[in-house]
Design an enzyme around this catalytic site. Structure first.
Site, PDB file in Angstrom:
ATOM      1  CE  LYS A 229      -0.804  -0.017  -7.571  1.00  0.00           C
ATOM      2  NZ  LYS A 229      -1.206  -1.364  -7.111  1.00  0.00           N
TER       3      LYS A 229
ATOM      4  CD  GLU B  75      -2.198  -2.408  -3.265  1.00  0.00           C
ATOM      5  OE1 GLU B  75      -2.520  -1.899  -4.356  1.00  0.00           O
ATOM      6  OE2 GLU B  75      -1.263  -3.242  -3.152  1.00  0.00           O
TER       7      GLU B  75
ATOM      8  CB  CYS C  68       1.265  -1.801  -4.251  1.00  0.00           C
ATOM      9  SG  CYS C  68       1.808  -3.529  -4.423  1.00  0.00           S
TER      10      CYS C  68
END
Length: 298
Positions: free
Chosen positions: A120, A47, A157
């Site tokens: 995300k 990331e 994540c």
């Protein structure tokens, strides 16, 4: 989409990051190329690899790190993907418009084409993880991206803590869930370091088991203070624990990186192995159609 091989080798690039974004891009491109030359066909970065993890504080200057997609980084990865005929998942700080930014995974096919992006969805706001200051929640939805190698399920994540993210991505047809990640230990919390790591590991492997998919987690490594060109965040910093890994639909770890240094995981997965694992994995193939979605009301 016609697949070009009966065995797919996955490569997970785990690196440490310096205070110089240009150096980090150069380093990651070199590691991806090294991975490709070693035989990897689908390669994921960690990331936000272009910089140290800047979300350790809230600083408007860090918005200068963001870039458009397509942009300089995706152009470089598209060129590399085409050169080596590999699929690349690259995690970037996206500037969508003035004042609108996302934490985004770009999916690039082996012909060098940018197939799509995933923004995300789940954005943390914890000590030293002040991501809500920087990123708007994603609006792409959960997806499977068919590539020339396999069906990629891009997640990022913090999405890892939400079972619905993995479930919806798997239901979209993903064969492997990829989680570019930046997670580590906060200094002064040593008594819970092991529990924190084990909960991360267990959560990710549980997604594989519950959904009958492979899971690839790609973490960064090393101690960081959020230093961007000599401007560091206040506080002791974070120790990113590395430990990138690939597991099968039984949750069995097939390959893992160290906790201490830059590393690259390689793991070939054959069509037969993938099909057999998906068929056997804890009855997942039978469980998914048996969901009672009508009961999922609060």
């Amino acid at each position: 989409m016609k697949r070009s091989a009966s065995t797919v080798t996955l490569g997970l690039v785990q690196t440490s990051c310096s205070a110089n974004p240009a150096e980090n891009l150069k380093k990651t491109l070199a590691q991806v190329e090294r991975c490709a030359k070693a035989g990897a066909q689908v390669i994921s970065t960690q990331e936000l690899f272009r910089s140290q993890y800047f979300c350790q504080n809230e600083d408007h200057a860090n918005f200068k790190l963001a870039e458009s997609i397509p942009g300089p980084s995706t152009d470089a990865f598209c060129k590399l993907a085409k050169k080596h005929k590999v699929v690349i998942i690259a995690s970037l700080f996206e500037k969508r418009a003035s004042g609108l930014y996302h934490n985004t995974a770009a999916i690039i096919d082996a012909d060098g084409s940018l197939l799509g992006i995933y923004r995300k969805m789940h954005i943390p706001d914890d000590p030293h993880y002040y991501e809500k200051f920087y990123f708007a929640p994603g609006d792409t939805g959960f997806m499977s991206v068919p590539t020339s190698r396999l069906d990629v399920g891009p997640l990022v994540c913090w999405d890892q803590w939400y079972p619905e993210a993995a479930r919806l991505t798997a239901l979209a047809g993903a064969q492997v869930l990829f989680y570019p990640t930046a997670i580590g230990w906060l200094d002064g919390e040593e008594e819970v370091h092991r529990a924190q790591y084990e909960s991360w590991d267990t959560m990710l492997r549980s997604h594989a088991i519950a959904n009958g998919v492979f899971v690839a987690a790609v973490n960064r490594v090393g101690h960081e203070t959020g230093d961007i060109r000599g401007q560091a965040a206040s506080g002791p910093g974070l120790e990113f624990w590395g430990g990138s890994f690939l597991c099968d639909p039984f949750g069995r770890v097939l390959a893992t990186a160290t906790h201490l240094s830059t590393d690259i995981d390689y793991r070939p997965v054959s069509d037969g192995e993938m099909a057999a694992a998906l068929a056997r994995a804890s009855g997942a193939g039978r469980r998914l159609p048996a969901r009672r979605v009508e009961a999922l009301r609060i």
